[in-house]
Structures are given as structure tokens and as C-alpha cells.
Design a protein around this motif. Structure first.
Motif, PDB file in Angstrom:
ATOM      1  N   LEU A 225       0.814  -1.210   0.000  1.00 46.33           N
ATOM      2  CA  LEU A 225       0.000   0.000   0.000  1.00 46.33           C
ATOM      3  C   LEU A 225       0.855   1.270   0.000  1.00 46.33           C
ATOM      4  N   LEU A 226       2.117   1.144   0.404  1.00 54.55           N
ATOM      5  CA  LEU A 226       3.017   2.300   0.442  1.00 54.55           C
ATOM      6  C   LEU A 226       4.048   2.274  -0.674  1.00 54.55           C
ATOM      7  N   ARG A 227       3.890   1.361  -1.597  1.00 53.00           N
ATOM      8  CA  ARG A 227       4.871   1.135  -2.662  1.00 53.00           C
ATOM      9  C   ARG A 227       5.201   2.397  -3.449  1.00 53.00           C
ATOM     10  N   GLY A 228       4.262   3.275  -3.642  1.00 54.39           N
ATOM     11  CA  GLY A 228       4.489   4.472  -4.428  1.00 54.39           C
ATOM     12  C   GLY A 228       5.369   5.510  -3.750  1.00 54.39           C
ATOM     13  N   LEU A 229       5.554   5.389  -2.457  1.00 56.61           N
ATOM     14  CA  LEU A 229       6.397   6.342  -1.749  1.00 56.61           C
ATOM     15  C   LEU A 229       7.861   6.101  -2.084  1.00 56.61           C
ATOM     16  N   MET A 230       8.604   7.172  -2.200  1.00 56.47           N
ATOM     17  CA  MET A 230      10.017   7.079  -2.570  1.00 56.47           C
ATOM     18  C   MET A 230      10.794   6.205  -1.588  1.00 56.47           C
ATOM     19  N   ARG A 231      10.601   6.408  -0.320  1.00 56.49           N
ATOM     20  CA  ARG A 231      11.331   5.652   0.700  1.00 56.49           C
ATOM     21  C   ARG A 231      10.359   4.893   1.594  1.00 56.49           C
ATOM     22  N   ALA A 232       9.534   4.088   0.992  1.00 57.57           N
ATOM     23  CA  ALA A 232       8.569   3.313   1.769  1.00 57.57           C
ATOM     24  C   ALA A 232       9.319   2.394   2.730  1.00 57.57           C
ATOM     25  N   PRO A 233       8.951   2.393   4.004  1.00 59.87           N
ATOM     26  CA  PRO A 233       9.646   1.548   4.977  1.00 59.87           C
ATOM     27  C   PRO A 233       9.326   0.067   4.759  1.00 59.87           C
ATOM     28  N   ASP A 234      10.250  -0.773   5.155  1.00 58.37           N
ATOM     29  CA  ASP A 234      10.019  -2.212   5.054  1.00 58.37           C
ATOM     30  C   ASP A 234       9.069  -2.657   6.169  1.00 58.37           C
ATOM     31  N   ILE A 235       8.576  -3.886   6.073  1.00 61.74           N
ATOM     32  CA  ILE A 235       7.581  -4.354   7.039  1.00 61.74           C
ATOM     33  C   ILE A 235       8.163  -4.578   8.432  1.00 61.74           C
ATOM     34  N   VAL A 236       9.471  -4.809   8.528  1.00 64.71           N
ATOM     35  CA  VAL A 236      10.104  -4.981   9.844  1.00 64.71           C
ATOM     36  C   VAL A 236      10.210  -3.621  10.532  1.00 64.71           C
ATOM     37  N   THR A 237      10.699  -2.623   9.816  1.00 65.48           N
ATOM     38  CA  THR A 237      10.837  -1.279  10.362  1.00 65.48           C
ATOM     39  C   THR A 237       9.486  -0.710  10.780  1.00 65.48           C
ATOM     40  N   GLN A 238       8.448  -1.018  10.004  1.00 61.62           N
ATOM     41  CA  GLN A 238       7.104  -0.550  10.327  1.00 61.62           C
ATOM     42  C   GLN A 238       6.529  -1.239  11.565  1.00 61.62           C
ATOM     43  N   GLY A 239       7.140  -2.320  11.986  1.00 61.37           N
ATOM     44  CA  GLY A 239       6.620  -3.058  13.136  1.00 61.37           C
ATOM     45  C   GLY A 239       5.507  -4.024  12.782  1.00 61.37           C
ATOM     46  N   LEU A 240       5.385  -4.366  11.508  1.00 61.41           N
ATOM     47  CA  LEU A 240       4.326  -5.288  11.091  1.00 61.41           C
ATOM     48  C   LEU A 240       4.652  -6.740  11.428  1.00 61.41           C
TER      49      LEU A 240
END
Length: 71
Positions: A22-37
Motif C-alpha cells: 500500500l506504500l509502494r508508491g512512496l520514494m522511501r517506503a519503509p520495510d515491514i520490519v521497520t514498520q513493526g508489522l
């Protein structure tokens, strides 16, 4: 036990390449680990099986299947 922790760390490192679809379009979309997912990772060496739990933002998360394939 130490080997278990090392394997789990390696898996988390590999999951850092997975981006939230869902955040793929962002230039620096965070990874799922960094996001806490990623809330849990466990490795069963005897069955060679990895289990992980992801905490998604909503129950109706629209990219659930795409994220499942990426992991």
C-alpha cells in the motif's frame, strides 16, 4: 538456542526487503520490519518450517494476499 536466534535474525534481515504494497508508491517506503508489522518469527528446524505473524493496520487490509506472497 543461539542457532535459533541467529536464524530468526537472518529471516528478519531478509524480510527487510519486503515493502508494504500500500506504500509502494512512496520514494522511501519503509520495510515491514521497520514498520513493526512483523510481530513474531519462529523457526522449526526439524520440519524446516518458518512461521511469522504480521500485524496489519486493519482487518480489511486490501493488499493482504500480495503481502503474503512477498513474505
Amino acid at each position: 538456542m543461539r542457532r535459533q536466534a541467529e536464524l530468526e535474525e537472518r529471516i528478519l534481515l531478509a524480510l527487510r526487503s519486503v515493502r508494504d504494497p500500500l506504500l509502494r508508491g512512496l520514494m522511501r517506503a519503509p520495510d515491514i520490519v521497520t514498520q513493526g508489522l512483523v510481530s513474531r518469527v519462529s523457526v522449526n528446524e526439524s520440519t524446516k518450517r518458518v512461521e511469522l505473524s504480521l500485524t496489519l493496520s486493519t482487518a480489511a487490509y486490501s493488499a493482504r494476499s500480495e503481502l503474503r506472497r512477498a513474505c
